[in-house]
Motif scaffolding. Structure first.
Motif, PDB file in Angstrom:
ATOM      1  N   ARG A  61     -17.771 -29.721  26.398  1.00 20.27           N
ATOM      2  CA  ARG A  61     -16.644 -29.196  26.523  1.00 20.27           C
ATOM      3  C   ARG A  61     -15.924 -28.615  27.760  1.00 20.27           C
ATOM      4  O   ARG A  61     -17.105 -27.405  27.784  1.00 20.27           O
ATOM      5  CB  ARG A  61     -15.463 -28.665  25.773  1.00 20.27           C
ATOM      6  CG  ARG A  61     -13.831 -27.812  25.776  1.00 20.27           C
ATOM      7  CD  ARG A  61     -13.335 -27.344  24.707  1.00 20.27           C
ATOM      8  NE  ARG A  61     -12.469 -27.034  24.621  1.00 20.27           N
ATOM      9  CZ  ARG A  61     -11.208 -27.127  24.241  1.00 20.27           C
ATOM     10  NH1 ARG A  61     -11.423 -27.732  22.516  1.00 20.27           N
ATOM     11  NH2 ARG A  61     -10.218 -27.263  24.567  1.00 20.27           N
TER      12      ARG A  61
ATOM     13  N   GLU B 235     -16.001 -44.062  23.774  1.00 19.34           N
ATOM     14  CA  GLU B 235     -14.613 -42.918  24.228  1.00 19.34           C
ATOM     15  C   GLU B 235     -13.428 -42.610  22.858  1.00 19.34           C
ATOM     16  O   GLU B 235     -12.942 -41.689  22.507  1.00 19.34           O
ATOM     17  CB  GLU B 235     -14.095 -42.820  25.510  1.00 19.34           C
ATOM     18  CG  GLU B 235     -12.833 -42.494  26.118  1.00 19.34           C
ATOM     19  CD  GLU B 235     -12.110 -41.943  26.912  1.00 19.34           C
ATOM     20  OE1 GLU B 235     -10.938 -41.566  27.538  1.00 19.34           O
ATOM     21  OE2 GLU B 235     -12.551 -42.465  27.533  1.00 19.34           O
TER      22      GLU B 235
ATOM     23  N   ARG C  60     -11.014 -30.901  28.456  1.00 15.22           N
ATOM     24  CA  ARG C  60     -11.940 -33.018  29.509  1.00 15.22           C
ATOM     25  C   ARG C  60     -12.963 -32.403  28.844  1.00 15.22           C
ATOM     26  O   ARG C  60     -13.361 -30.932  29.091  1.00 15.22           O
ATOM     27  CB  ARG C  60     -11.343 -31.549  31.120  1.00 15.22           C
ATOM     28  CG  ARG C  60     -12.585 -32.265  31.798  1.00 15.22           C
ATOM     29  CD  ARG C  60     -12.406 -32.152  32.887  1.00 15.22           C
ATOM     30  NE  ARG C  60     -11.212 -32.280  33.557  1.00 15.22           N
ATOM     31  CZ  ARG C  60     -10.338 -31.598  34.885  1.00 15.22           C
ATOM     32  NH1 ARG C  60     -11.082 -30.344  35.645  1.00 15.22           N
ATOM     33  NH2 ARG C  60      -9.447 -31.530  35.131  1.00 15.22           N
TER      34      ARG C  60
ATOM     35  N   VAL D 121     -16.234 -38.398  32.360  1.00 14.47           N
ATOM     36  CA  VAL D 121     -15.079 -37.625  31.592  1.00 14.47           C
ATOM     37  C   VAL D 121     -13.549 -38.365  31.393  1.00 14.47           C
ATOM     38  O   VAL D 121     -13.347 -38.893  31.537  1.00 14.47           O
ATOM     39  CB  VAL D 121     -14.912 -36.730  32.677  1.00 14.47           C
ATOM     40  CG1 VAL D 121     -14.063 -35.495  33.048  1.00 14.47           C
ATOM     41  CG2 VAL D 121     -16.368 -35.993  33.864  1.00 14.47           C
TER      42      VAL D 121
ATOM     43  N   GLU E   7     -10.213 -37.038  31.034  1.00 15.29           N
ATOM     44  CA  GLU E   7      -9.529 -36.015  30.618  1.00 15.29           C
ATOM     45  C   GLU E   7      -8.329 -35.546  30.098  1.00 15.29           C
ATOM     46  O   GLU E   7      -8.473 -36.596  29.588  1.00 15.29           O
ATOM     47  CB  GLU E   7      -8.624 -36.712  32.357  1.00 15.29           C
ATOM     48  CG  GLU E   7      -8.940 -37.219  33.151  1.00 15.29           C
ATOM     49  CD  GLU E   7      -9.857 -35.663  34.311  1.00 15.29           C
ATOM     50  OE1 GLU E   7      -8.811 -34.664  33.849  1.00 15.29           O
ATOM     51  OE2 GLU E   7     -10.867 -35.982  34.752  1.00 15.29           O
ATOM     52  N   PRO E   8      -8.083 -34.900  30.171  1.00 10.48           N
ATOM     53  CA  PRO E   8      -6.747 -34.264  28.702  1.00 10.48           C
ATOM     54  C   PRO E   8      -5.895 -34.962  29.138  1.00 10.48           C
ATOM     55  O   PRO E   8      -5.695 -36.082  30.387  1.00 10.48           O
ATOM     56  CB  PRO E   8      -6.292 -32.463  29.566  1.00 10.48           C
ATOM     57  CG  PRO E   8      -7.289 -32.189  30.511  1.00 10.48           C
ATOM     58  CD  PRO E   8      -7.718 -33.880  31.314  1.00 10.48           C
ATOM     59  N   GLU E   9      -4.798 -35.831  28.059  1.00 13.24           N
ATOM     60  CA  GLU E   9      -3.560 -36.570  27.665  1.00 13.24           C
ATOM     61  C   GLU E   9      -2.533 -35.624  28.424  1.00 13.24           C
ATOM     62  O   GLU E   9      -2.309 -34.346  27.908  1.00 13.24           O
ATOM     63  CB  GLU E   9      -3.521 -36.741  26.185  1.00 13.24           C
ATOM     64  CG  GLU E   9      -4.643 -37.719  25.750  1.00 13.24           C
ATOM     65  CD  GLU E   9      -4.497 -37.818  24.459  1.00 13.24           C
ATOM     66  OE1 GLU E   9      -3.666 -38.120  23.982  1.00 13.24           O
ATOM     67  OE2 GLU E   9      -5.960 -38.279  23.826  1.00 13.24           O
TER      68      GLU E   9
END
Length: 86
Positions: free
Chosen positions: A14, A51, A65, A78, A80-82
């Motif tokens: 994280r 994922e 992230r 990576v 990525e944040p939603e």
């Protein structure tokens, strides 16, 4: 045979909200990554399935992230944040 499919070792981190902490002149500035998981995965299952598996884990936070590092480059990426669409 699936049990003999090539596998890669993965580590899931994280990432901190801010990846920089000042200038990096003269040797760098440390930042903290939180190690949240590690496991093996079949390389041929691909990133999409991996994922989805990570997103099903208890530690997953859609606002954070995550860095996935694997022994095979196809499984290094990576998450990525939603983005909220409100």
């Amino acid at each position: 045979m699936a049990e003999f499919a090539p596998r890669a070792f993965l580590r899931v981190y994280r990432l901190p909200p801010k990846l920089t902490n000042g200038y990096c002149f003269g040797g760098g500035v440390p930042i903290t990554f939180m190690n949240v998981d590690w496991f093996e995965a079949a390389i041929d299952e691909g990133r999409g399935r991996l994922e989805a598996f990570i997103k099903s884990k208890r530690y997953y936070d859609a606002t954070a992230r995550f860095l996935v590092l694997a022994d095979h480059p196809d499984l290094t990426f990576v998450i990525e944040p939603e983005v909220s669409r409100g």
